[in-house]
Design a protein around this motif. Structure first.
Motif, PDB file in Angstrom:
ATOM      1  N   ALA A  80       0.843  -1.176   0.000  1.00 31.85           N
ATOM      2  CA  ALA A  80       0.000   0.000   0.000  1.00 31.85           C
ATOM      3  C   ALA A  80       0.886   1.235   0.000  1.00 31.85           C
ATOM      4  O   ALA A  80       1.958   1.249   0.579  1.00 31.85           O
ATOM      5  N   HIS A  81       0.389   2.228  -0.648  1.00 30.72           N
ATOM      6  CA  HIS A  81       1.082   3.503  -0.733  1.00 30.72           C
ATOM      7  C   HIS A  81       0.232   4.545  -0.021  1.00 30.72           C
ATOM      8  O   HIS A  81      -0.994   4.464  -0.046  1.00 30.72           O
ATOM      9  N   ALA A  82       0.905   5.525   0.585  1.00 27.80           N
ATOM     10  CA  ALA A  82       0.175   6.581   1.287  1.00 27.80           C
ATOM     11  C   ALA A  82       0.583   7.925   0.723  1.00 27.80           C
ATOM     12  O   ALA A  82       1.754   8.167   0.418  1.00 27.80           O
ATOM     13  N   LEU A  83      -0.371   8.808   0.594  1.00 27.55           N
ATOM     14  CA  LEU A  83      -0.133  10.180   0.170  1.00 27.55           C
ATOM     15  C   LEU A  83      -0.600  11.071   1.311  1.00 27.55           C
ATOM     16  O   LEU A  83      -1.720  10.928   1.803  1.00 27.55           O
ATOM     17  N   ARG A  84       0.300  11.969   1.727  1.00 25.90           N
ATOM     18  CA  ARG A  84      -0.041  12.897   2.807  1.00 25.90           C
ATOM     19  C   ARG A  84       0.001  14.312   2.242  1.00 25.90           C
ATOM     20  O   ARG A  84       0.909  14.658   1.500  1.00 25.90           O
TER      21      ARG A  84
ATOM     22  N   SER B  85      -4.320  12.273   4.924  1.00 27.62           N
ATOM     23  CA  SER B  85      -3.608  11.186   4.239  1.00 27.62           C
ATOM     24  C   SER B  85      -4.606  10.233   3.588  1.00 27.62           C
ATOM     25  O   SER B  85      -5.748  10.116   4.016  1.00 27.62           O
ATOM     26  N   GLN B  86      -4.136   9.578   2.565  1.00 30.10           N
ATOM     27  CA  GLN B  86      -4.949   8.614   1.810  1.00 30.10           C
ATOM     28  C   GLN B  86      -4.058   7.437   1.458  1.00 30.10           C
ATOM     29  O   GLN B  86      -2.929   7.627   0.998  1.00 30.10           O
ATOM     30  N   LYS B  87      -4.534   6.229   1.692  1.00 28.85           N
ATOM     31  CA  LYS B  87      -3.784   5.026   1.317  1.00 28.85           C
ATOM     32  C   LYS B  87      -4.424   4.406   0.084  1.00 28.85           C
ATOM     33  O   LYS B  87      -5.646   4.412  -0.060  1.00 28.85           O
ATOM     34  N   ILE B  88      -3.575   3.846  -0.776  1.00 26.54           N
ATOM     35  CA  ILE B  88      -4.057   3.164  -1.976  1.00 26.54           C
ATOM     36  C   ILE B  88      -3.150   1.965  -2.229  1.00 26.54           C
ATOM     37  O   ILE B  88      -1.949   2.017  -1.970  1.00 26.54           O
ATOM     38  N   THR B  89      -3.724   0.897  -2.688  1.00 23.44           N
ATOM     39  CA  THR B  89      -2.962  -0.304  -3.001  1.00 23.44           C
ATOM     40  C   THR B  89      -2.804  -0.407  -4.510  1.00 23.44           C
ATOM     41  O   THR B  89      -3.794  -0.329  -5.248  1.00 23.44           O
TER      42      THR B  89
END
Length: 167
Positions: A1-5, A22-26
């Motif tokens: 998973a990747h996170a964008l803050r 923040s938002q997580k995306i796989t």
């Protein structure tokens, strides 16, 4: 998973909001593998022939369980992968039976999977069965004869030859 803050700031004044969002995306670019299955006659369980249009769908091994968010598509005679946007993909339980279309003959059915990320299997599960709904024709003739003499009217033995004549 990747996170964008992210944090909001004013470019000109240089003011920065202390709150971070923040938002997580796989990232999933791997297509699913379609399950192996068989088409079976509902009465005889034959995987080679059926005399009914409605056939059973049997996954090998059973039971087949979809992952949450996955979708399936069962198609007769569609051997190329459908696009991920195909509207006929369905979620939920896979049906236990399928109605074959078209005239008697060999039927090929394909089982496609699309995962939650939208990846479609590059190869389908495939099953083949021969649909034969036409009863055989009337018998054309029957003969019985003595096995030694060939006499078709009299014999002195219990063992005789039977056969069907073909025209």
């Amino acid at each position: 998973a990747h996170a964008l803050r992210a944090r909001k700031c004013e470019r000109e004044a240089g003011n920065v909001n202390a709150n971070v969002v923040s938002q997580k995306i796989t990232l999933d670019a791997t297509p699913p593998v379609a399950a192996a299955f068989q088409l079976r006659d509902k009465t005889s369980e034959s995987v080679r022939f059926t005399n009914e249009r409605s056939v059973k769908i049997a996954f090998v091994p059973a039971p087949f369980v979809l992952a949450p968010g996955d979708a399936w598509l069962i198609e007769q005679d569609v051997a190329t992968p459908p696009p991920e946007t195909e509207s006929r993909f369905q979620t939920g339980a896979v049906p236990e039976a399928l109605d074959l279309r078209g005239a008697d003959g060999t039927k090929q059915v394909y089982f496609w999977l699309r995962d939650t990320a939208g990846n479609v299997a590059t190869e389908a599960g495939r099953a083949t069965i021969v649909l034969d709904t036409e009863p055989p024709g009337n018998p054309q003739g029957l003969y019985m004869a003595d096995r030694d003499t060939g006499n078709a009217q009299f014999t002195n033995e219990l063992i005789v030859h039977f056969g069907a004549a073909s025209l």
